[in-house]
Write a protein that holds these residues in place. Structure first.
Motif, PDB file in Angstrom:
ATOM      1  N   LEU A   1    -102.994  39.843  22.590  1.00 16.27           N
ATOM      2  CA  LEU A   1    -101.540  39.779  22.729  1.00 16.27           C
ATOM      3  C   LEU A   1    -101.057  40.678  23.867  1.00 16.27           C
ATOM      4  O   LEU A   1    -101.662  41.716  24.146  1.00 16.27           O
ATOM      5  CB  LEU A   1    -100.853  40.216  21.425  1.00 16.27           C
ATOM      6  CG  LEU A   1    -101.136  39.374  20.187  1.00 16.27           C
ATOM      7  CD1 LEU A   1    -100.437  39.990  18.976  1.00 16.27           C
ATOM      8  CD2 LEU A   1    -100.672  37.929  20.382  1.00 16.27           C
ATOM      9  N   ASN A   2     -99.962  40.281  24.492  1.00 14.39           N
ATOM     10  CA  ASN A   2     -99.308  41.130  25.473  1.00 14.39           C
ATOM     11  C   ASN A   2     -98.589  42.280  24.769  1.00 14.39           C
ATOM     12  O   ASN A   2     -98.369  42.242  23.551  1.00 14.39           O
ATOM     13  CB  ASN A   2     -98.305  40.327  26.299  1.00 14.39           C
ATOM     14  CG  ASN A   2     -98.977  39.244  27.119  1.00 14.39           C
ATOM     15  OD1 ASN A   2    -100.049  39.455  27.688  1.00 14.39           O
ATOM     16  ND2 ASN A   2     -98.356  38.071  27.167  1.00 14.39           N
ATOM     17  N   ASP A   3     -98.199  43.277  25.528  1.00 14.13           N
ATOM     18  CA  ASP A   3     -97.567  44.451  24.938  1.00 14.13           C
ATOM     19  C   ASP A   3     -96.306  44.115  24.145  1.00 14.13           C
ATOM     20  O   ASP A   3     -95.985  44.787  23.164  1.00 14.13           O
ATOM     21  CB  ASP A   3     -97.207  45.470  26.032  1.00 14.13           C
ATOM     22  CG  ASP A   3     -98.441  46.144  26.613  1.00 14.13           C
ATOM     23  OD1 ASP A   3     -99.483  46.142  25.937  1.00 14.13           O
ATOM     24  OD2 ASP A   3     -98.356  46.670  27.738  1.00 14.13           O
ATOM     25  N   ASN A   4     -95.603  43.081  24.569  1.00 17.76           N
ATOM     26  CA  ASN A   4     -94.351  42.721  23.888  1.00 17.76           C
ATOM     27  C   ASN A   4     -94.549  41.678  22.790  1.00 17.76           C
ATOM     28  O   ASN A   4     -93.578  41.067  22.328  1.00 17.76           O
ATOM     29  CB  ASN A   4     -93.325  42.211  24.898  1.00 17.76           C
ATOM     30  CG  ASN A   4     -93.762  40.929  25.595  1.00 17.76           C
ATOM     31  OD1 ASN A   4     -94.917  40.515  25.491  1.00 17.76           O
ATOM     32  ND2 ASN A   4     -92.853  40.308  26.308  1.00 17.76           N
ATOM     33  N   GLU A   5     -95.806  41.480  22.364  1.00 14.57           N
ATOM     34  CA  GLU A   5     -96.093  40.502  21.311  1.00 14.57           C
ATOM     35  C   GLU A   5     -96.729  41.133  20.083  1.00 14.57           C
ATOM     36  O   GLU A   5     -96.972  40.456  19.090  1.00 14.57           O
ATOM     37  CB  GLU A   5     -97.040  39.418  21.850  1.00 14.57           C
ATOM     38  CG  GLU A   5     -96.455  38.586  22.970  1.00 14.57           C
ATOM     39  CD  GLU A   5     -97.458  37.587  23.520  1.00 14.57           C
ATOM     40  OE1 GLU A   5     -97.069  36.422  23.762  1.00 14.57           O
ATOM     41  OE2 GLU A   5     -98.643  37.952  23.707  1.00 14.57           O
ATOM     42  N   THR A   6     -96.991  42.412  20.122  1.00 13.04           N
ATOM     43  CA  THR A   6     -97.760  43.075  19.075  1.00 13.04           C
ATOM     44  C   THR A   6     -96.905  43.445  17.868  1.00 13.04           C
ATOM     45  O   THR A   6     -95.672  43.478  17.933  1.00 13.04           O
ATOM     46  CB  THR A   6     -98.414  44.354  19.608  1.00 13.04           C
ATOM     47  OG1 THR A   6     -97.387  45.282  19.962  1.00 13.04           O
ATOM     48  CG2 THR A   6     -99.275  44.058  20.828  1.00 13.04           C
ATOM     49  N   LEU A   7     -97.586  43.773  16.779  1.00 10.21           N
ATOM     50  CA  LEU A   7     -96.909  44.269  15.582  1.00 10.21           C
ATOM     51  C   LEU A   7     -96.100  45.513  15.897  1.00 10.21           C
ATOM     52  O   LEU A   7     -94.929  45.621  15.498  1.00 10.21           O
ATOM     53  CB  LEU A   7     -97.953  44.587  14.498  1.00 10.21           C
ATOM     54  CG  LEU A   7     -97.487  45.452  13.322  1.00 10.21           C
ATOM     55  CD1 LEU A   7     -96.378  44.760  12.536  1.00 10.21           C
ATOM     56  CD2 LEU A   7     -98.664  45.791  12.413  1.00 10.21           C
ATOM     57  N   SER A   8     -96.687  46.469  16.614  1.00  8.29           N
ATOM     58  CA  SER A   8     -95.980  47.728  16.877  1.00  8.29           C
ATOM     59  C   SER A   8     -94.748  47.518  17.753  1.00  8.29           C
ATOM     60  O   SER A   8     -93.698  48.130  17.513  1.00  8.29           O
ATOM     61  CB  SER A   8     -96.927  48.755  17.506  1.00  8.29           C
ATOM     62  OG  SER A   8     -97.704  48.195  18.535  1.00  8.29           O
ATOM     63  N   TYR A   9     -94.858  46.663  18.753  1.00  6.04           N
ATOM     64  CA  TYR A   9     -93.704  46.402  19.608  1.00  6.04           C
ATOM     65  C   TYR A   9     -92.569  45.746  18.819  1.00  6.04           C
ATOM     66  O   TYR A   9     -91.415  46.174  18.881  1.00  6.04           O
ATOM     67  CB  TYR A   9     -94.089  45.498  20.778  1.00  6.04           C
ATOM     68  CG  TYR A   9     -92.900  45.078  21.625  1.00  6.04           C
ATOM     69  CD1 TYR A   9     -92.431  45.901  22.635  1.00  6.04           C
ATOM     70  CD2 TYR A   9     -92.238  43.874  21.386  1.00  6.04           C
ATOM     71  CE1 TYR A   9     -91.318  45.535  23.404  1.00  6.04           C
ATOM     72  CE2 TYR A   9     -91.149  43.493  22.140  1.00  6.04           C
ATOM     73  CZ  TYR A   9     -90.681  44.333  23.146  1.00  6.04           C
ATOM     74  OH  TYR A   9     -89.580  43.970  23.885  1.00  6.04           O
TER      75      TYR A   9
ATOM     76  N   SER B   1    -108.364  45.448  15.329  1.00  5.81           N
ATOM     77  CA  SER B   1    -107.783  44.612  16.375  1.00  5.81           C
ATOM     78  C   SER B   1    -106.563  43.844  15.887  1.00  5.81           C
ATOM     79  O   SER B   1    -105.699  43.478  16.686  1.00  5.81           O
ATOM     80  CB  SER B   1    -108.829  43.629  16.907  1.00  5.81           C
ATOM     81  OG  SER B   1    -109.451  42.935  15.840  1.00  5.81           O
ATOM     82  N   PHE B   2    -106.486  43.587  14.579  1.00  7.84           N
ATOM     83  CA  PHE B   2    -105.291  42.935  14.035  1.00  7.84           C
ATOM     84  C   PHE B   2    -104.072  43.817  14.277  1.00  7.84           C
ATOM     85  O   PHE B   2    -103.018  43.355  14.728  1.00  7.84           O
ATOM     86  CB  PHE B   2    -105.459  42.684  12.533  1.00  7.84           C
ATOM     87  CG  PHE B   2    -106.234  41.450  12.178  1.00  7.84           C
ATOM     88  CD1 PHE B   2    -107.485  41.209  12.735  1.00  7.84           C
ATOM     89  CD2 PHE B   2    -105.739  40.529  11.275  1.00  7.84           C
ATOM     90  CE1 PHE B   2    -108.215  40.072  12.415  1.00  7.84           C
ATOM     91  CE2 PHE B   2    -106.451  39.385  10.946  1.00  7.84           C
ATOM     92  CZ  PHE B   2    -107.692  39.153  11.512  1.00  7.84           C
ATOM     93  N   ALA B   3    -104.205  45.079  13.932  1.00  2.41           N
ATOM     94  CA  ALA B   3    -103.092  46.020  14.092  1.00  2.41           C
ATOM     95  C   ALA B   3    -102.854  46.348  15.567  1.00  2.41           C
ATOM     96  O   ALA B   3    -101.706  46.501  16.004  1.00  2.41           O
ATOM     97  CB  ALA B   3    -103.369  47.293  13.311  1.00  2.41           C
ATOM     98  N   TYR B   4    -103.944  46.470  16.319  1.00  5.79           N
ATOM     99  CA  TYR B   4    -103.818  46.786  17.751  1.00  5.79           C
ATOM    100  C   TYR B   4    -103.120  45.654  18.502  1.00  5.79           C
ATOM    101  O   TYR B   4    -102.298  45.882  19.386  1.00  5.79           O
ATOM    102  CB  TYR B   4    -105.202  47.034  18.345  1.00  5.79           C
ATOM    103  CG  TYR B   4    -105.183  47.227  19.841  1.00  5.79           C
ATOM    104  CD1 TYR B   4    -104.819  48.445  20.399  1.00  5.79           C
ATOM    105  CD2 TYR B   4    -105.530  46.171  20.697  1.00  5.79           C
ATOM    106  CE1 TYR B   4    -104.792  48.614  21.783  1.00  5.79           C
ATOM    107  CE2 TYR B   4    -105.499  46.332  22.069  1.00  5.79           C
ATOM    108  CZ  TYR B   4    -105.140  47.557  22.617  1.00  5.79           C
ATOM    109  OH  TYR B   4    -105.108  47.712  23.978  1.00  5.79           O
TER     110      TYR B   4
ATOM    111  N   SER C   1    -101.040  35.812  15.726  1.00  6.05           N
ATOM    112  CA  SER C   1    -100.298  35.484  16.943  1.00  6.05           C
ATOM    113  C   SER C   1     -98.959  36.205  16.960  1.00  6.05           C
ATOM    114  O   SER C   1     -98.531  36.799  15.961  1.00  6.05           O
ATOM    115  CB  SER C   1    -100.058  33.969  17.007  1.00  6.05           C
ATOM    116  OG  SER C   1     -99.175  33.574  15.944  1.00  6.05           O
ATOM    117  N   SER C   2     -98.295  36.131  18.082  1.00 14.43           N
ATOM    118  CA  SER C   2     -96.959  36.716  18.202  1.00 14.43           C
ATOM    119  C   SER C   2     -96.001  36.085  17.188  1.00 14.43           C
ATOM    120  O   SER C   2     -95.154  36.768  16.607  1.00 14.43           O
ATOM    121  CB  SER C   2     -96.427  36.494  19.629  1.00 14.43           C
ATOM    122  OG  SER C   2     -95.112  36.967  19.774  1.00 14.43           O
TER     123      SER C   2
END
Length: 295
Positions: free
Chosen positions: A83-91, A76-79, A278-279
Protein backbone atom coordinates in the motif's frame (compact mmCIF):
# COMPACT_ATOMS: atom_id res chain seq x y z
CA UNK A 1 16.43 -40.97 16.11
CA UNK A 2 17.46 -37.44 17.08
CA UNK A 3 20.56 -37.63 14.87
CA UNK A 4 18.43 -38.89 11.99
CA UNK A 5 15.97 -36.01 12.41
CA UNK A 6 18.80 -33.45 12.52
CA UNK A 7 20.34 -34.92 9.35
CA UNK A 8 16.97 -35.00 7.65
CA UNK A 9 16.31 -31.37 8.54
CA UNK A 10 19.77 -30.47 7.29
CA UNK A 11 19.15 -32.00 3.87
CA UNK A 12 15.64 -30.54 3.63
CA UNK A 13 17.10 -27.22 4.65
CA UNK A 14 19.79 -27.44 1.99
CA UNK A 15 17.27 -28.52 -0.65
CA UNK A 16 15.17 -25.42 0.03
CA UNK A 17 18.29 -23.27 -0.13
CA UNK A 18 19.17 -24.95 -3.43
CA UNK A 19 15.69 -24.41 -4.92
CA UNK A 20 15.76 -20.74 -3.96
CA UNK A 21 19.16 -20.11 -5.54
CA UNK A 22 19.48 -22.52 -8.48
CA UNK A 23 18.42 -20.05 -11.19
CA UNK A 24 21.55 -19.21 -13.16
CA UNK A 25 23.87 -20.49 -10.44
CA UNK A 26 26.03 -23.65 -10.72
CA UNK A 27 25.58 -26.27 -8.02
CA UNK A 28 29.14 -25.74 -6.74
CA UNK A 29 28.46 -22.04 -6.17
CA UNK A 30 25.27 -22.88 -4.29
CA UNK A 31 27.18 -25.26 -2.00
CA UNK A 32 29.79 -22.58 -1.32
CA UNK A 33 27.09 -19.98 -0.69
CA UNK A 34 25.36 -22.32 1.73
CA UNK A 35 28.57 -23.04 3.63
CA UNK A 36 29.25 -19.30 3.85
CA UNK A 37 25.74 -18.80 5.19
CA UNK A 38 26.25 -21.42 7.89
CA UNK A 39 29.59 -19.90 8.89
CA UNK A 40 28.37 -16.30 9.07
CA UNK A 41 28.71 -14.31 12.27
CA UNK A 42 25.27 -13.82 13.84
CA UNK A 43 26.42 -11.90 16.90
CA UNK A 44 25.27 -8.56 15.49
CA UNK A 45 21.86 -10.03 14.69
CA UNK A 46 21.40 -11.15 18.29
CA UNK A 47 21.10 -7.55 19.51
CA UNK A 48 17.67 -6.98 17.89
CA UNK A 49 18.51 -3.27 17.78
CA UNK A 50 16.49 -2.70 14.63
CA UNK A 51 13.29 -3.64 16.41
CA UNK A 52 13.57 -0.46 18.45
CA UNK A 53 15.57 1.89 16.23
CA UNK A 54 14.65 0.88 12.68
CA UNK A 55 14.01 3.69 10.21
CA UNK A 56 11.70 1.44 8.18
CA UNK A 57 8.57 2.21 10.20
CA UNK A 58 5.74 4.21 8.68
CA UNK A 59 5.76 7.94 9.33
CA UNK A 60 4.06 9.10 12.52
CA UNK A 61 0.62 10.51 11.75
CA UNK A 62 -0.42 13.83 13.34
CA UNK A 63 2.70 14.07 15.56
CA UNK A 64 1.74 17.57 16.77
CA UNK A 65 -1.80 16.72 17.78
CA UNK A 66 -2.78 17.31 21.41
CA UNK A 67 -4.95 14.18 21.41
CA UNK A 68 -3.87 10.92 23.05
CA UNK A 69 -1.66 8.78 20.78
CA UNK A 70 -2.43 5.33 19.43
CA UNK A 71 0.19 2.60 19.00
CA UNK A 72 -0.21 -0.03 16.29
CA UNK A 73 1.68 -3.34 16.40
CA UNK A 74 1.74 -6.33 14.10
CA UNK A 75 3.20 -7.54 10.83
CA UNK A 76 2.79 -6.60 7.16
CA UNK A 77 -0.98 -6.37 7.62
CA UNK A 78 -0.54 -3.57 10.14
CA UNK A 79 2.42 -2.03 8.31
CA UNK A 80 0.51 -1.91 5.03
CA UNK A 81 2.56 -4.04 2.68
CA UNK A 82 1.70 -3.28 -0.93
CA UNK A 83 0.00 0.00 0.00
CA UNK A 84 0.99 3.62 -0.52
CA UNK A 85 1.49 5.83 2.52
CA UNK A 86 -2.00 7.28 2.18
CA UNK A 87 -3.68 3.85 1.98
CA UNK A 88 -2.52 2.23 5.21
CA UNK A 89 -4.37 1.52 8.44
CA UNK A 90 -2.25 4.06 10.33
CA UNK A 91 -2.79 6.83 7.79
CA UNK A 92 -6.55 6.32 7.57
CA UNK A 93 -6.93 5.99 11.35
CA UNK A 94 -4.91 9.17 11.83
CA UNK A 95 -7.01 11.04 9.29
CA UNK A 96 -10.26 9.75 10.81
CA UNK A 97 -9.38 10.49 14.46
CA UNK A 98 -6.80 13.29 14.12
CA UNK A 99 -4.77 11.49 16.78
CA UNK A 100 -1.03 10.79 16.67
CA UNK A 101 -0.56 7.27 15.27
CA UNK A 102 2.66 5.37 15.85
CA UNK A 103 2.80 2.36 13.53
CA UNK A 104 5.33 0.00 15.14
CA UNK A 105 4.71 -2.90 12.76
CA UNK A 106 6.91 -4.35 10.04
CA UNK A 107 6.66 -7.14 7.52
CA UNK A 108 7.53 -10.55 8.91
CA UNK A 109 6.95 -9.59 12.53
CA UNK A 110 4.54 -10.98 15.08
CA UNK A 111 3.41 -10.65 18.68
CA UNK A 112 6.92 -11.33 19.99
CA UNK A 113 8.16 -8.10 18.38
CA UNK A 114 5.44 -6.14 20.14
CA UNK A 115 6.41 -7.72 23.46
CA UNK A 116 10.08 -6.93 22.87
CA UNK A 117 9.30 -3.26 22.34
CA UNK A 118 6.97 -2.97 25.33
CA UNK A 119 9.51 -4.68 27.60
CA UNK A 120 12.40 -2.51 26.43
CA UNK A 121 13.02 0.78 28.27
CA UNK A 122 14.48 2.35 25.11
CA UNK A 123 11.10 2.02 23.41
CA UNK A 124 9.56 4.55 25.78
CA UNK A 125 12.18 7.14 24.82
CA UNK A 126 10.82 7.03 21.26
CA UNK A 127 7.04 6.93 21.73
CA UNK A 128 4.95 9.15 24.04
CA UNK A 129 2.57 7.97 26.71
CA UNK A 130 -0.30 6.41 24.82
CA UNK A 131 -3.93 5.72 25.62
CA UNK A 132 -4.60 3.02 23.03
CA UNK A 133 -2.79 0.01 21.62
CA UNK A 134 -4.04 -1.89 18.59
CA UNK A 135 -2.47 -5.24 17.75
CA UNK A 136 -3.39 -6.46 14.25
CA UNK A 137 -3.64 -10.25 14.31
CA UNK A 138 -3.72 -12.76 11.48
CA UNK A 139 -3.25 -16.49 11.92
CA UNK A 140 0.26 -16.51 10.45
CA UNK A 141 1.44 -15.16 13.79
CA UNK A 142 0.82 -18.58 15.33
CA UNK A 143 3.64 -20.13 13.33
CA UNK A 144 5.97 -17.23 14.08
CA UNK A 145 5.43 -17.51 17.79
CA UNK A 146 6.28 -21.21 18.11
CA UNK A 147 9.17 -21.51 15.67
CA UNK A 148 12.63 -19.99 16.24
CA UNK A 149 12.96 -18.54 12.75
CA UNK A 150 15.67 -16.05 11.96
CA UNK A 151 15.52 -13.66 9.02
CA UNK A 152 12.23 -13.42 7.20
CA UNK A 153 13.32 -10.15 5.63
CA UNK A 154 16.78 -8.58 5.91
CA UNK A 155 15.69 -5.95 8.43
CA UNK A 156 13.33 -8.14 10.47
CA UNK A 157 14.86 -10.31 13.14
CA UNK A 158 12.69 -12.85 14.85
CA UNK A 159 12.80 -13.34 18.60
CA UNK A 160 12.26 -16.73 20.14
CA UNK A 161 11.22 -16.42 23.78
CA UNK A 162 11.33 -18.91 26.58
CA UNK A 163 8.55 -18.65 29.14
CA UNK A 164 9.34 -18.99 32.83
CA UNK A 165 7.40 -18.35 36.01
CA UNK A 166 9.04 -14.92 36.05
CA UNK A 167 7.92 -13.96 32.55
CA UNK A 168 9.27 -14.14 29.00
CA UNK A 169 12.96 -13.94 28.15
CA UNK A 170 14.59 -13.98 24.70
CA UNK A 171 16.39 -17.25 23.99
CA UNK A 172 19.94 -17.05 22.78
CA UNK A 173 20.28 -18.07 19.16
CA UNK A 174 22.43 -21.15 18.63
CA UNK A 175 24.08 -22.88 15.70
CA UNK A 176 21.35 -25.52 15.44
CA UNK A 177 18.32 -23.34 16.07
CA UNK A 178 19.57 -20.47 13.97
CA UNK A 179 21.97 -21.42 11.22
CA UNK A 180 21.20 -25.02 10.50
CA UNK A 181 17.58 -25.97 11.09
CA UNK A 182 15.49 -22.80 10.99
CA UNK A 183 17.56 -20.51 8.80
CA UNK A 184 14.81 -19.18 6.58
CA UNK A 185 11.24 -18.04 6.68
CA UNK A 186 10.20 -20.91 4.36
CA UNK A 187 11.44 -23.40 6.94
CA UNK A 188 9.00 -21.82 9.35
CA UNK A 189 6.09 -22.35 6.98
CA UNK A 190 7.15 -25.92 6.27
CA UNK A 191 7.22 -26.70 10.00
CA UNK A 192 3.83 -25.04 10.45
CA UNK A 193 2.25 -26.98 7.59
CA UNK A 194 3.52 -30.28 8.91
CA UNK A 195 2.47 -29.40 12.45
CA UNK A 196 -1.10 -28.70 11.37
CA UNK A 197 -1.26 -31.71 9.07
CA UNK A 198 -0.29 -34.24 11.71
CA UNK A 199 -1.70 -32.60 14.82
CA UNK A 200 -5.10 -31.47 13.48
CA UNK A 201 -4.50 -28.13 15.13
CA UNK A 202 -3.78 -27.83 18.83
CA UNK A 203 -5.19 -25.00 20.87
CA UNK A 204 -1.90 -24.58 22.72
CA UNK A 205 -0.51 -22.51 19.84
CA UNK A 206 -3.22 -19.92 20.32
CA UNK A 207 -2.83 -20.09 24.08
CA UNK A 208 0.88 -19.38 23.72
CA UNK A 209 0.09 -16.34 21.60
CA UNK A 210 -2.45 -15.26 24.24
CA UNK A 211 0.33 -15.55 26.84
CA UNK A 212 2.41 -13.11 24.78
CA UNK A 213 -0.52 -10.71 24.56
CA UNK A 214 -1.18 -10.83 28.29
CA UNK A 215 2.52 -10.24 29.01
CA UNK A 216 2.53 -7.30 26.56
CA UNK A 217 -0.50 -5.78 28.23
CA UNK A 218 1.19 -6.06 31.62
CA UNK A 219 4.15 -3.99 30.44
CA UNK A 220 1.92 -1.49 28.64
CA UNK A 221 -0.03 -0.91 31.86
CA UNK A 222 3.19 -0.64 33.84
CA UNK A 223 4.51 2.14 31.59
CA UNK A 224 1.35 3.85 30.32
CA UNK A 225 -1.00 3.30 33.26
CA UNK A 226 -3.72 0.79 34.05
CA UNK A 227 -6.32 2.70 32.04
CA UNK A 228 -4.72 2.01 28.69
CA UNK A 229 -7.10 0.37 26.22
CA UNK A 230 -5.63 -2.66 24.47
CA UNK A 231 -7.48 -3.79 21.34
CA UNK A 232 -6.88 -6.78 19.07
CA UNK A 233 -7.98 -6.34 15.48
CA UNK A 234 -8.76 -9.96 14.56
CA UNK A 235 -8.30 -10.38 10.84
CA UNK A 236 -8.71 -14.07 11.64
CA UNK A 237 -10.73 -15.52 14.50
CA UNK A 238 -9.42 -16.97 17.73
CA UNK A 239 -10.70 -20.20 19.20
CA UNK A 240 -13.69 -19.50 21.49
CA UNK A 241 -11.75 -20.61 24.57
CA UNK A 242 -8.84 -18.30 23.76
CA UNK A 243 -11.24 -15.49 22.92
CA UNK A 244 -12.75 -15.86 26.41
CA UNK A 245 -9.29 -15.77 27.99
CA UNK A 246 -8.45 -12.56 26.17
CA UNK A 247 -11.71 -10.88 27.12
CA UNK A 248 -11.27 -11.92 30.75
CA UNK A 249 -7.88 -10.21 30.69
CA UNK A 250 -9.35 -6.92 29.50
CA UNK A 251 -8.64 -7.04 25.78
CA UNK A 252 -11.06 -5.41 23.36
CA UNK A 253 -11.61 -7.72 20.39
CA UNK A 254 -12.57 -6.24 17.03
CA UNK A 255 -13.62 -9.12 14.80
CA UNK A 256 -15.00 -9.77 11.33
CA UNK A 257 -18.46 -9.72 12.88
CA UNK A 258 -17.80 -6.08 13.76
CA UNK A 259 -16.44 -4.87 10.43
CA UNK A 260 -18.69 -7.18 8.40
CA UNK A 261 -16.57 -7.78 5.31
CA UNK A 262 -15.58 -10.98 3.58
CA UNK A 263 -11.79 -10.84 3.77
CA UNK A 264 -11.59 -13.33 0.89
CA UNK A 265 -13.38 -10.92 -1.43
CA UNK A 266 -10.84 -9.66 -3.98
CA UNK A 267 -11.79 -6.02 -3.41
CA UNK A 268 -10.57 -6.29 0.19
CA UNK A 269 -7.22 -7.84 -0.75
CA UNK A 270 -4.22 -6.42 -2.59
CA UNK A 271 -4.76 -8.98 -5.36
CA UNK A 272 -5.99 -12.50 -6.01
CA UNK A 273 -2.61 -13.85 -4.91
CA UNK A 274 -1.91 -11.35 -2.11
CA UNK A 275 -4.09 -11.59 1.01
CA UNK A 276 -2.91 -8.33 2.57
CA UNK A 277 -5.75 -5.88 3.29
CA UNK A 278 -6.46 -3.38 0.56
CA UNK A 279 -7.05 0.32 1.01
CA UNK A 280 -10.77 -0.34 0.59
CA UNK A 281 -10.69 -2.81 3.47
CA UNK A 282 -9.21 -0.17 5.79
CA UNK A 283 -11.82 2.36 4.63
CA UNK A 284 -14.45 0.07 6.13
CA UNK A 285 -12.54 -1.16 9.18
CA UNK A 286 -11.20 2.18 10.47
CA UNK A 287 -14.61 3.67 11.40
CA UNK A 288 -15.43 0.41 13.20
CA UNK A 289 -12.22 0.68 15.22
CA UNK A 290 -12.99 4.29 16.10
CA UNK A 291 -16.50 3.40 17.20
CA UNK A 292 -15.42 0.35 19.20
CA UNK A 293 -12.74 2.34 21.08
CA UNK A 294 -14.81 5.53 21.39
CA UNK A 295 -12.24 7.53 19.49
Amino acid sequence: NIIFIILLLFFVNFYIFYCENKAGSPFKDIVNDYISFLKRDISYEDTYNSIITSDNFREVENPNSDKSPILIFGCSFAYGQGLNDNETLSYKLGKYTQRPIYNRAQSGWGVQHMLFQLINDDFYKIVPKSEYIIYVYFNGHLSRVITPITLSYPSCYSIFYKKTKNGFFPKKRTFFSDKLIFHHYLRNHLDWSLLNKYNNYNIWQEKRLADYLIESKKYAEKNFGSNIKFAILCYHDFNEEVESILKENGFILITKEDFKIDIEDIQYKISETDEHPSSKAWDIIVPVIADKLNL
